[in-house]
Each structure stands twice: as structure tokens, then as C-alpha cells.
Design a protein around this motif. Structure first.
Motif, PDB file in Angstrom:
ATOM      1  N   ARG A 106     -28.943-164.985   9.039  1.00  0.00           N
ATOM      2  CA  ARG A 106     -28.978-163.613   8.517  1.00  0.00           C
ATOM      3  C   ARG A 106     -28.522-162.601   9.568  1.00  0.00           C
ATOM      4  N   THR A 107     -28.803-162.900  10.825  1.00  0.00           N
ATOM      5  CA  THR A 107     -28.398-161.994  11.906  1.00  0.00           C
ATOM      6  C   THR A 107     -27.056-162.372  12.501  1.00  0.00           C
ATOM      7  N   TYR A 108     -26.794-163.672  12.554  1.00  0.00           N
ATOM      8  CA  TYR A 108     -25.546-164.170  13.137  1.00  0.00           C
ATOM      9  C   TYR A 108     -24.871-165.117  12.141  1.00  0.00           C
ATOM     10  N   PRO A 109     -24.207-164.574  11.134  1.00  0.00           N
ATOM     11  CA  PRO A 109     -23.573-165.429  10.121  1.00  0.00           C
ATOM     12  C   PRO A 109     -22.458-166.285  10.728  1.00  0.00           C
ATOM     13  N   GLY A 110     -22.358-167.497  10.204  1.00  0.00           N
ATOM     14  CA  GLY A 110     -21.284-168.387  10.632  1.00  0.00           C
ATOM     15  C   GLY A 110     -21.618-169.295  11.792  1.00  0.00           C
ATOM     16  N   LEU A 111     -22.835-169.193  12.337  1.00  0.00           N
ATOM     17  CA  LEU A 111     -23.180-170.019  13.490  1.00  0.00           C
ATOM     18  C   LEU A 111     -23.771-171.369  13.098  1.00  0.00           C
TER      19      LEU A 111
END
Length: 203
Positions: free
Chosen positions: A165-170
Motif C-alpha cells: 500500500r505504501t510501496y506498490p510494485g515491490l
């Protein structure tokens, strides 16, 4: 040589991190005891012996991979590259491409939290994921300091969905939905075991 020196070796300016022996021993003991107990319970029950063989194999494979990772896995930081060496492969990332690091303590279902570093480029695209769960926390601290990059991340342990939610795509879909994945895998395993049982009965 103390424990820290054994885990971390600096050779000609390179920083070399080795897995933590204490974590490796804890994993090996726990996994081995669980495997023996489960196989023994199956053999003492009414299930066909082939079932014990299948289950024993499924548990033995990750144990062997874990032992191999302990002896071979390394995180190597040179003046020019970040190198991840695994059991069967090795990844190399030029340090010039790295612009930022996200550090997160990820909580896996029924597992202990483990440090993970996500190395991003200038556009915040993921370049390299550095799994630090098998390494001592102070060694990961040393790696972050040696990288000399801006470092952010949650200040508490999070699961993959919270991190996304805070770092999408990780993190991958499988990490964000571990129970759905486990349900699919369990269904496949049950189908395989039932097939083996029916085959053994028919023959």
C-alpha cells in the motif's frame, strides 16, 4: 575471530556478508524434527507408506536447499556492484543504477519477521531485492550504511499487503495473498497424493 568477523569479511575493499550460523542451525533443527515427527506419525497410522515417502520428500527438499544456501549464499558489495549469490545462481547489479533503498521487516504467515532490502532506481523502480532474513540484523545495518543511499521504510514489522500500500510494485501477488496460494498448493498436493494412493490400491 569473533562471530561478527566470521559473518562479515572485508576483502580488498569488498564487503562480504555470510548467513548467520545461529539462524541456520535453528532452521535445520526445527525442520528436521518436524519432518521426522510427521513421517513417523504417518508410518504409525493407516496411511500407505507411499504417502510418508511423498511427505518426507516434500519436507527434505527445502532442508537441503537451506543447507546449500548457508554454505554458498553471500551478499557482496564491491566498489562497482551489488552481488547476490544463491545456491544455483548469482545476480549482479551495478551500484551506479541504485538510487534508493527501502528496508522492511516482512512478516510471513506462521513465520518470524525477516529484514528485506529493496534497491530502487531513480524512478523508484525495483532493481534488486536483497533477502536478509538469513543474516544477522547488524550485518544488514552494515550493508545499508556501506551502500550510502537514502533509506526509507516502515518503522515496524508489516506483511506484504501493508508494504504494497505504501510501496506498490515491490512484492508479488503471491506474497500479498499467501493463503490463496497455500489453498491452491494444498489442492494440488491432495490431488497428487490421492492419485498415488489409488494407483497403489489398483496395483
Amino acid at each position: 575471530m569473533n562471530r561478527s568477523d566470521a559473518r562479515v569479511r572485508e576483502t580488498q575493499g569488498d564487503l562480504v556478508l555470510r548467513p548467520d550460523a545461529r539462524k541456520g542451525a535453528a532452521f535445520l533443527i526445527t525442520a528436521s524434527v518436524a519432518t521426522v515427527a510427521i513421517v513417523a506419525a504417518i508410518l504409525m497410522g493407516d496411511a500407505p507408506p507411499v504417502f510418508a515417502l511423498v511427505v518426507g520428500t516434500l519436507f527434505t527438499v527445502p532442508i537441503l536447499l537451506g543447507v546449500g544456501a548457508f554454505f554458498r549464499a553471500r551478499i557482496i558489495l564491491t566498489a562497482h556492484d551489488i552481488v547476490l549469490r544463491g545456491v544455483f545462481s548469482q545476480r549482479r547489479l551495478p551500484r551506479s543504477q541504485a538510487a534508493e533503498v527501502v528496508r522492511a521487516t516482512l512478516v510471513a504467515p506462521r513465520g518470524s519477521p525477516g529484514d528485506t532490502l529493496f534497491v530502487l532506481d531513480a524512478h523508484r523502480n525495483l532493481l534488486l531485492r536483497v533477502p536478509g532474513g538469513g543474516y544477522a540484523r547488524e550485518d544488514i545495518d552494515r550493508l545499508v550504511t556501506a551502500l550510502g543511499l537514502p533509506c526509507s521504510g516502515p518503522d515496524h514489522a508489516v506483511n506484504a499487503s501493508e508494504l504494497a500500500r505504501t510501496y506498490p510494485g515491490l512484492v508479488s501477488w503471491a506474497e500479498r495473498h499467501p493463503y490463496r496460494l497455500a489453498f491452491v498448493i494444498a489442492g494440488v498436493l491432495v490431488a497428487v497424493v490421492m492419485t498415488l494412493v489409488l494407483f497403489s490400491i489398483s496395483t
